[in-house]
Every structure is written in C-alpha cells, then in structure tokens.
Motif scaffolding. Structure first.
Motif, PDB file in Angstrom:
ATOM      1  N   GLY A  23       0.808  -1.203   0.000  1.00 49.44           N
ATOM      2  CA  GLY A  23       0.000   0.000   0.000  1.00 49.44           C
ATOM      3  C   GLY A  23       0.850   1.265   0.000  1.00 49.44           C
ATOM      4  O   GLY A  23       1.890   1.340   0.654  1.00 49.44           O
ATOM      5  N   ARG A  24       0.405   2.260  -0.749  1.00 55.36           N
ATOM      6  CA  ARG A  24       1.034   3.576  -0.748  1.00 55.36           C
ATOM      7  C   ARG A  24      -0.054   4.634  -0.765  1.00 55.36           C
ATOM      8  O   ARG A  24      -1.090   4.458  -1.392  1.00 55.36           O
ATOM      9  CB  ARG A  24       1.958   3.757  -1.966  1.00 55.36           C
ATOM     10  N   CYS A  25       0.205   5.719  -0.082  1.00 60.42           N
ATOM     11  CA  CYS A  25      -0.737   6.824  -0.078  1.00 60.42           C
ATOM     12  C   CYS A  25      -0.792   7.436  -1.472  1.00 60.42           C
ATOM     13  O   CYS A  25       0.239   7.777  -2.055  1.00 60.42           O
ATOM     14  CB  CYS A  25      -0.322   7.870   0.956  1.00 60.42           C
ATOM     15  N   ALA A  26      -1.994   7.594  -1.996  1.00 57.95           N
ATOM     16  CA  ALA A  26      -2.158   8.186  -3.325  1.00 57.95           C
ATOM     17  C   ALA A  26      -1.855   9.675  -3.325  1.00 57.95           C
ATOM     18  O   ALA A  26      -1.636  10.267  -4.375  1.00 57.95           O
ATOM     19  CB  ALA A  26      -3.586   7.953  -3.825  1.00 57.95           C
ATOM     20  N   GLY A  27      -1.803  10.277  -2.140  1.00 59.20           N
ATOM     21  CA  GLY A  27      -1.529  11.699  -2.071  1.00 59.20           C
ATOM     22  C   GLY A  27      -0.057  12.045  -2.100  1.00 59.20           C
ATOM     23  O   GLY A  27       0.351  12.990  -2.771  1.00 59.20           O
ATOM     24  N   CYS A  28       0.762  11.263  -1.368  1.00 55.18           N
ATOM     25  CA  CYS A  28       2.183  11.607  -1.242  1.00 55.18           C
ATOM     26  C   CYS A  28       3.124  10.458  -1.578  1.00 55.18           C
ATOM     27  O   CYS A  28       4.336  10.655  -1.633  1.00 55.18           O
ATOM     28  CB  CYS A  28       2.471  12.105   0.179  1.00 55.18           C
ATOM     29  N   GLY A  29       2.578   9.243  -1.799  1.00 52.65           N
ATOM     30  CA  GLY A  29       3.413   8.101  -2.147  1.00 52.65           C
ATOM     31  C   GLY A  29       4.032   7.397  -0.962  1.00 52.65           C
ATOM     32  O   GLY A  29       4.767   6.424  -1.129  1.00 52.65           O
ATOM     33  N   ARG A  30       3.721   7.845   0.248  1.00 57.25           N
ATOM     34  CA  ARG A  30       4.279   7.222   1.450  1.00 57.25           C
ATOM     35  C   ARG A  30       3.712   5.816   1.625  1.00 57.25           C
ATOM     36  O   ARG A  30       2.519   5.591   1.442  1.00 57.25           O
ATOM     37  CB  ARG A  30       3.939   8.079   2.670  1.00 57.25           C
ATOM     38  N   PRO A  31       4.548   4.817   1.964  1.00 57.10           N
ATOM     39  CA  PRO A  31       4.033   3.464   2.198  1.00 57.10           C
ATOM     40  C   PRO A  31       2.984   3.449   3.300  1.00 57.10           C
ATOM     41  O   PRO A  31       3.104   4.178   4.294  1.00 57.10           O
ATOM     42  CB  PRO A  31       5.285   2.677   2.608  1.00 57.10           C
ATOM     43  N   GLY A  32       1.937   2.650   3.097  1.00 55.73           N
ATOM     44  CA  GLY A  32       0.880   2.540   4.093  1.00 55.73           C
ATOM     45  C   GLY A  32      -0.485   2.740   3.470  1.00 55.73           C
ATOM     46  O   GLY A  32      -0.676   2.573   2.271  1.00 55.73           O
ATOM     47  N   VAL A  33      -1.443   3.137   4.301  1.00 62.80           N
ATOM     48  CA  VAL A  33      -2.820   3.288   3.849  1.00 62.80           C
ATOM     49  C   VAL A  33      -2.962   4.587   3.057  1.00 62.80           C
ATOM     50  O   VAL A  33      -2.116   5.474   3.121  1.00 62.80           O
ATOM     51  CB  VAL A  33      -3.789   3.306   5.049  1.00 62.80           C
ATOM     52  N   SER A  34      -4.060   4.666   2.291  1.00 62.87           N
ATOM     53  CA  SER A  34      -4.337   5.864   1.504  1.00 62.87           C
ATOM     54  C   SER A  34      -5.743   6.360   1.812  1.00 62.87           C
ATOM     55  O   SER A  34      -6.702   5.590   1.723  1.00 62.87           O
ATOM     56  CB  SER A  34      -4.213   5.556   0.017  1.00 62.87           C
ATOM     57  N   PRO A  35      -5.904   7.639   2.211  1.00 63.01           N
ATOM     58  CA  PRO A  35      -4.821   8.595   2.407  1.00 63.01           C
ATOM     59  C   PRO A  35      -4.101   8.368   3.726  1.00 63.01           C
ATOM     60  O   PRO A  35      -4.705   7.890   4.680  1.00 63.01           O
ATOM     61  CB  PRO A  35      -5.546   9.949   2.396  1.00 63.01           C
ATOM     62  N   CYS A  36      -2.832   8.745   3.756  1.00 63.96           N
ATOM     63  CA  CYS A  36      -2.075   8.657   5.009  1.00 63.96           C
ATOM     64  C   CYS A  36      -2.612   9.723   5.968  1.00 63.96           C
ATOM     65  O   CYS A  36      -3.364  10.612   5.560  1.00 63.96           O
ATOM     66  CB  CYS A  36      -0.591   8.866   4.743  1.00 63.96           C
ATOM     67  N   PRO A  37      -2.255   9.680   7.252  1.00 61.56           N
ATOM     68  CA  PRO A  37      -2.780  10.674   8.201  1.00 61.56           C
ATOM     69  C   PRO A  37      -2.544  12.121   7.767  1.00 61.56           C
ATOM     70  O   PRO A  37      -3.425  12.973   7.907  1.00 61.56           O
ATOM     71  CB  PRO A  37      -2.032  10.332   9.496  1.00 61.56           C
ATOM     72  N   ASP A  38      -1.362  12.413   7.219  1.00 66.12           N
ATOM     73  CA  ASP A  38      -1.071  13.796   6.827  1.00 66.12           C
ATOM     74  C   ASP A  38      -1.948  14.247   5.666  1.00 66.12           C
ATOM     75  O   ASP A  38      -2.495  15.356   5.674  1.00 66.12           O
ATOM     76  CB  ASP A  38       0.410  13.940   6.448  1.00 66.12           C
ATOM     77  N   CYS A  39      -2.090  13.398   4.646  1.00 68.88           N
ATOM     78  CA  CYS A  39      -2.916  13.757   3.493  1.00 68.88           C
ATOM     79  C   CYS A  39      -4.399  13.774   3.868  1.00 68.88           C
ATOM     80  O   CYS A  39      -5.166  14.592   3.349  1.00 68.88           O
ATOM     81  CB  CYS A  39      -2.664  12.801   2.338  1.00 68.88           C
ATOM     82  N   GLY A  40      -4.781  12.890   4.779  1.00 73.79           N
ATOM     83  CA  GLY A  40      -6.155  12.907   5.266  1.00 73.79           C
ATOM     84  C   GLY A  40      -6.476  14.204   5.978  1.00 73.79           C
ATOM     85  O   GLY A  40      -7.561  14.781   5.817  1.00 73.79           O
ATOM     86  N   ARG A  41      -5.503  14.700   6.747  1.00 73.09           N
ATOM     87  CA  ARG A  41      -5.701  15.968   7.442  1.00 73.09           C
ATOM     88  C   ARG A  41      -5.808  17.133   6.458  1.00 73.09           C
ATOM     89  O   ARG A  41      -6.525  18.106   6.704  1.00 73.09           O
ATOM     90  CB  ARG A  41      -4.566  16.218   8.434  1.00 73.09           C
ATOM     91  N   ALA A  42      -5.072  17.046   5.348  1.00 70.13           N
ATOM     92  CA  ALA A  42      -5.138  18.112   4.339  1.00 70.13           C
ATOM     93  C   ALA A  42      -6.564  18.285   3.824  1.00 70.13           C
ATOM     94  O   ALA A  42      -6.984  19.390   3.471  1.00 70.13           O
ATOM     95  CB  ALA A  42      -4.195  17.803   3.180  1.00 70.13           C
ATOM     96  N   LEU A  43      -7.323  17.185   3.785  1.00 64.86           N
ATOM     97  CA  LEU A  43      -8.724  17.250   3.389  1.00 64.86           C
ATOM     98  C   LEU A  43      -9.610  17.656   4.562  1.00 64.86           C
ATOM     99  O   LEU A  43     -10.491  18.498   4.438  1.00 64.86           O
ATOM    100  CB  LEU A  43      -9.190  15.898   2.861  1.00 64.86           C
ATOM    101  N   ALA A  44      -9.348  17.069   5.731  1.00 60.32           N
ATOM    102  CA  ALA A  44     -10.254  17.218   6.864  1.00 60.32           C
ATOM    103  C   ALA A  44     -10.251  18.625   7.456  1.00 60.32           C
ATOM    104  O   ALA A  44     -11.269  19.085   7.974  1.00 60.32           O
ATOM    105  CB  ALA A  44      -9.909  16.193   7.940  1.00 60.32           C
TER     106      ALA A  44
END
Length: 238
Positions: A23-44
């Motif tokens: 898994g990679r975040c579709a927002g920043c490419g960081r390994p893990g879930v998508s969106p990652c916490p940082d990219c999720g916060r950018a929306l929230a």
C-alpha cells in the motif's frame, strides 16, 4: 445511492492491490494506507471559501470550494477519478460535503445535481467518481440534519473535445450545448433549491454551461459546490 455490493467489491479490490503491491498513499506516495494521516488531514481541516474564476463565465453561480487543487489534494482526486482508487471516494466525499454545507447556509435543504460525465467516459473509467463522492457527501450531510438528495437532472447531449490546453474562451465554446436538463426533472425541481456539484473548478466553463442548461428549463441554481479549485481562483468572503 450507489450499489452496496459493487461498493464492497471495489473496496476489496483496493485492499487486494495494497496487499499484493504494497500500500502507498495516493496523495504523497508514502508506504501505508491511503490517504495517510497527513494527506487525510489536508482534506479534513480545509476551510471552505468562495472561488471565482477570472474571467467569470456569464452563467456561473456563486461557487464554494473546500480546498486548493494542488499537491496531495490533486493527487488524491486523480487517483480516485482516473486510476480507480475507489476507497478514496469516502474521504473525498466527506471533504466535498464541507463545501456543500457552506453553500447551503443558512438553508438546510437542497437537491444536489452532480455535473454528469458522458456514458463513454464512465465506461472508460469503470465508475462514476463524482456521483460516488456526491452520495458519500449526501450521507454525511443527512447525518448532520440536512435534507439533501441527489438529482440526476442533467444529461450529456454532446461530448466536448478534450479540454486540456484550451483557454477559458475556448473551453466555453467547446462546452456550449454539451448539457441538457432531463425533462422528467424540470417540473420536479421548479422552485426547489438546487446546488450544482463538481469535483474541480478550473475556468468555470463546465459549471457555467450546467447552470445555463438548468436555467433554460426554468430550474434556478442556488449555487455550486466543488471539492477543489485551481490556484488562480481567489477567495472572497467566508
């Protein structure tokens, strides 16, 4: 609303892709879930704002955006829209609900009309991303006490050419006559509050043409709500 079986199947597909490929975040490419916490916060944590193109198309109604169409937000929208990351419909739809809620104030009821894609485009993508995000937004808003419902009141009657690289004037000409109001909705939406919904505001030509098509059948548009607007849009009010 969407088909729950199909929704579950698409979520399972995303999970299998993540398991096989990692898994990679579709927002920043960081390994893990998508969106990652940082990219999720950018929306929230985004604050809705009034977004106007320059120049403003003649038929465009006041438009509220949730976020700027750049960085992680842009990557998440494209991953869902063009690359089939179906699980992103939920966080994107929840962010879209923020713009819709701001456009609704002080009212608490409206029909939400997503700008349609052509049937060929939907087939090519394998899903209708805006319709799916709108359904997520509706569920969120109804939980908050808003009486909102989807109105599929527009149809694509002429498929425009690719908009990439066109100026604002060329986009307006390209989209002229592209939409028409569905006859069965014309009487139903008379004197009803209607908000047009789209994913991204660029020149405003698409939303303006959608506003014109509804107005031509006596359906006034209260306003427009978009998930994101391009950088050259200026915030005013809110």
């Amino acid at each position: 609303m969407g088909d729950r079986g199909s929704w579950s199947g698409w979520l399972l597909r995303d999970a299998l892709v993540d398991l096989v490929l990692g898994g990679r975040c579709a927002g920043c490419g960081r390994p893990g879930v998508s969106p990652c916490p940082d990219c999720g916060r950018a929306l929230a944590v985004s604050t809705p704002y009034r977004a106007w193109p320059e120049p403003v198309p003649g038929w465009l109604r006041p438009t509220t955006a949730t976020a700027e169409y750049a960085g992680a937000v842009r990557s998440l929208i494209l991953a869902h829209k063009e690359y089939g990351r179906y699980s992103l419909a939920r966080p994107l739809g929840e962010a879209l609900a923020v713009a819709i809620q701001a456009a609704l104030d002080p009212g608490r009821a409206a029909w939400l009309c997503p700008v349609p894609s052509s049937p060929a485009t939907v087939r090519q993508r394998g899903h209708d991303p805006l319709r799916r995000m709108t359904d997520v937004a509706i569920r969120q808003l109804r939980k908050r006490g808003y009486d909102v419902r989807r109105a599929d009141a527009l149809a694509v009657v002429r498929r425009p050419e690719d908009q990439a690289g066109l100026s604002a004037e060329q986009r307006a000409a390209n989209l002229a006559g592209a939409f028409a109001a569905r006859s069965r909705w014309a009487e139903r939406l008379t004197d009803q509050p209607v908000i047009l919904v789209d994913d991204v505001l660029t020149t405003g030509s698409t939303l303006a043409e959608a506003c014109r098509a509804l107005a031509s059948r006596g359906i006034p548009v209260l306003g427009c709500a978009v998930l994101a607007a391009t950088r050259r849009r200026v915030a005013s009010g809110s």
